[in-house]
Design a protein around this motif. Structure first.
Motif, short mmCIF file in Angstrom:
data_model
loop_
_atom_site.label_atom_id
_atom_site.label_comp_id
_atom_site.label_asym_id
_atom_site.label_seq_id
_atom_site.Cartn_x
_atom_site.Cartn_y
_atom_site.Cartn_z
N PRO A 101 0.82 -1.22 0.00
CA PRO A 101 0.00 0.00 0.00
C PRO A 101 0.85 1.26 0.00
O PRO A 101 0.53 2.24 -0.67
N ASP A 102 1.97 1.24 0.72
CA ASP A 102 2.86 2.41 0.77
C ASP A 102 3.43 2.73 -0.61
O ASP A 102 3.47 3.88 -1.04
N GLU A 103 3.90 1.69 -1.27
CA GLU A 103 4.46 1.89 -2.61
C GLU A 103 3.41 2.47 -3.55
O GLU A 103 3.70 3.37 -4.34
N LEU A 104 2.22 1.93 -3.44
CA LEU A 104 1.15 2.41 -4.33
C LEU A 104 0.86 3.88 -4.07
O LEU A 104 0.66 4.67 -4.99
N GLU A 105 0.85 4.23 -2.80
CA GLU A 105 0.54 5.61 -2.43
C GLU A 105 1.63 6.56 -2.95
O GLU A 105 1.35 7.63 -3.49
N ARG A 106 2.86 6.13 -2.83
CA ARG A 106 3.96 6.96 -3.32
C ARG A 106 3.84 7.20 -4.83
O ARG A 106 3.97 8.30 -5.32
N ARG A 107 3.52 6.10 -5.52
CA ARG A 107 3.39 6.22 -6.98
C ARG A 107 2.22 7.10 -7.38
O ARG A 107 2.28 7.85 -8.33
N ARG A 109 1.09 9.61 -5.72
CA ARG A 109 1.46 11.02 -5.53
C ARG A 109 2.37 11.51 -6.65
O ARG A 109 2.25 12.63 -7.12
N LEU A 110 3.27 10.63 -7.04
CA LEU A 110 4.18 10.96 -8.13
C LEU A 110 3.39 11.27 -9.40
O LEU A 110 3.65 12.26 -10.10
N ARG A 111 2.42 10.43 -9.71
CA ARG A 111 1.62 10.63 -10.93
C ARG A 111 0.88 11.96 -10.85
O ARG A 111 0.81 12.70 -11.81
N LEU A 112 0.33 12.22 -9.64
CA LEU A 112 -0.41 13.48 -9.48
C LEU A 112 0.51 14.67 -9.73
O LEU A 112 0.14 15.63 -10.40
N SER A 113 1.76 14.56 -9.19
CA SER A 113 2.69 15.69 -9.35
C SER A 113 3.07 15.87 -10.82
O SER A 113 3.46 16.94 -11.24
N ARG A 114 2.97 14.79 -11.59
CA ARG A 114 3.27 14.92 -13.03
C ARG A 114 2.02 15.18 -13.85
O ARG A 114 2.01 14.99 -15.08
N ARG A 115 0.96 15.52 -13.16
CA ARG A 115 -0.34 15.78 -13.80
C ARG A 115 -0.87 14.59 -14.60
O ARG A 115 -1.53 14.75 -15.63
N LEU A 116 -0.54 13.41 -14.12
CA LEU A 116 -1.11 12.20 -14.73
C LEU A 116 -2.29 11.74 -13.88
O LEU A 116 -2.31 11.98 -12.67
N PRO A 117 -3.28 11.07 -14.47
CA PRO A 117 -4.40 10.60 -13.65
C PRO A 117 -3.90 9.62 -12.57
O PRO A 117 -3.00 8.80 -12.86
#
Ligand code: GLU
Length: 458
Positions: A101-107, A109-117
């Motif tokens: 779950p932690d890894e998923l959450e990190r990813r 956030r990363l996608r959000l910061s790159r403006r990806l869905p």
């Protein structure tokens, strides 16, 4: 194909009025087509499911007038889900994932910061057999995701993929599969999420119409393509609006609030609850129906509004009174007998008392008053009133005792005392019943007869 519906609660608590709404929408929808109703107990979560709740669901439905044509439990059907999962794996549509779950959450956030869905990027699809073996040797167990058909050739470049259906309740609906993560169907501990078992059962049991709360609209996009992936025919779907409590908060089985059991224990009539649960939040007025057949005649799922409906206990109480006021003696004879209300007076007693009841059981207290009087301490408003009531009994007319007796009596008392209106009637009401309100006194006195009336002289 015969219309077949199902109501699919998980037996993890008592069903509430919002769950009853789903059950009733299905039951009434099927009834209109002379179809079948299946109760499916979604008990794949064996830690939280309890037999006592499963039994209670059956009982509560029966109380509402719903008797399923068939009952199945998902815990008896794991083999079917395994088969379906194997089929999907073989087709490359169910793939193992190892993220925590932690890894998923990190990813995410990363996608959000790159403006990806913020959807799952299907990274696990890139793992080689060796990498998987390595993760497993570290003790990681995979969870399994269903590969949504939202791409042409390359799963890493999803494209808008609109799934459409004509909703039985909401009309044309659509979900874009590109906006969703591949759903997890099997958890790392091997337990099933609801999605796949539900589709497998609906297919296996020949369910033609799935009516459920509108919190499932997005799931329907996924489930429709799962039906396709498993070569099962797509059923029709309908999503009704949910009920909230008076503050606008959702109802929850966990809190036990507004449970059908509680309403039943509170002495409410099942048809008051059923009429309310069905008609609230639709364009039909919320009014009492005497049985589910009548309700089925006017029921139309598509009249449900698209926004949530506030369930108001006061409205339910009013419906309950309205139902009691209309109940004919023949229908309640047996129930009255259970309260000890029987004999030659019972029918007229019910006719005059029913309009004063909030709850059916209150008839017992009125019966005691009719049989034995108001008890020793009558709450007269003054000594004057007591003396007046005592004297009034001197004026009870002779001759036939019928519905005219009350008028003849009170005319005589009025002439003798000069009292009228409340000053005349309230002391008499109190002397006769001990209560400030209740049945029409003309009817009551006719029912009491001379002897029982005289016995009420203060
Ligand atoms: N057990 C599911 C629920 O209670 C069933 C949903 C459905 O009707 O498909 O939410």
């Amino acid at each position: 194909m015969m219309t077949t519906v199902r109501f699919a609660p998980s037996p993890t608590g008592y069903i509430h009025i919002g769950n009853a709404r789903t059950a009733l929408f299905n039951w009434l929808h099927a009834k209109r087509d002379k179809g079948r109703f299946i109760l499916r107990l979604d008990d794949t979560d064996q830690a939280r499911s309890e037999q006592k709740f499963a039994d209670a669901i059956v009982e509560d439905l029966r109380w509402l007038g719903i008797v399923p044509d068939d009952t199945v439990r998902q815990s008896d059907r794991f083999a079917l889900y395994e088969d379906a999962a194997e089929k999907l794996k073989a087709a490359g549509l169910l793939y193992p994932c190892y993220e925590t779950p932690d890894e998923l959450e990190r990813r995410r956030r990363l996608r959000l910061s790159r403006r990806l869905p913020p959807v799952y990027g299907r990274e696990a699809l890139k793992l080689s057999p060796e990498e998987r073996a390595e993760l497993q040797s570290q003790g990681r167990q995979p969870h399994w995701r269903f590969l949504l058909p939202n791409f042409e050739d390359d799963p890493f470049t999803p494209r808008p993929t609109i799934v459409k259906w004509d909703d039985v309740v909401r009309g044309p609906q659509q979900v874009d599969l590109a906006s969703l993560s591949d759903p997890v169907l099997i958890r790392a501990d091997g337990t099933w999420l609801y999605t796949l078992p539900s589709v497998v059962d609906d297919g296996d049991l020949g369910v033609t119409d799935i009516i459920r709360g509108d919190d499932h609209v997005t799931n329907t996009g996924v489930q429709l393509v799962l039906f396709d992936a498993l070569d099962l025919p797509r059923p029709r779907f309908g999503h009704h609006n949910l009920l909230t409590d008076p503050t606008g908060a959702g109802l929850s089985k966990r809190t036990g609030a507004q449970s059908i059991r509680g309403l039943r224990d509170d002495g409410l009539e099942p048809m008051a609850v059923a009429s309310m649960a069905t008609l609230i939040g639709t364009s039909h007025s919320v009014e009492p129906f005497e049985d589910l057949n009548r309700l089925a005649q006017i029921f139309d799922a598509s009249t449900a509004s698209k926004s949530a409906a506030r369930y108001d206990e006061g409205e339910l109480q009013a419906l309950n009174r309205a139902i009691l006021h209309e109940l004919p003696f023949e229908e309640v004879e047996e129930r009255l007998r259970k309260l000890g209300i029987e004999g030659p007076d019972a029918a007229s007693f019910w006719r005059i008392v029913r309009a004063n009841l909030d709850r059916f059981d209150e008839a017992a207290a009125w019966w005691a008053i009719v049989q034995h009087g108001p008890g020793r301490i009558v709450p007269f408003e003054s000594d004057d009133d007591r003396a007046f009531a005592k004297e009034a009994f001197e004026y009870l007319p002779g001759g036939v005792w019928d519905e005219t007796i009350w008028k003849r009596w009170t005319d005589a008392v009025k002439a003798a005392s000069g009292r009228k209106g409340r000053a005349l009637f309230m002391p008499l009401r109190l002397a006769l019943t001990g209560r400030r309100s209740g049945p029409e006194l003309a009817d009551l006195v006719a029912l009491l007869g001379r002897e029982r009336t005289l016995a009420r002289r203060p």
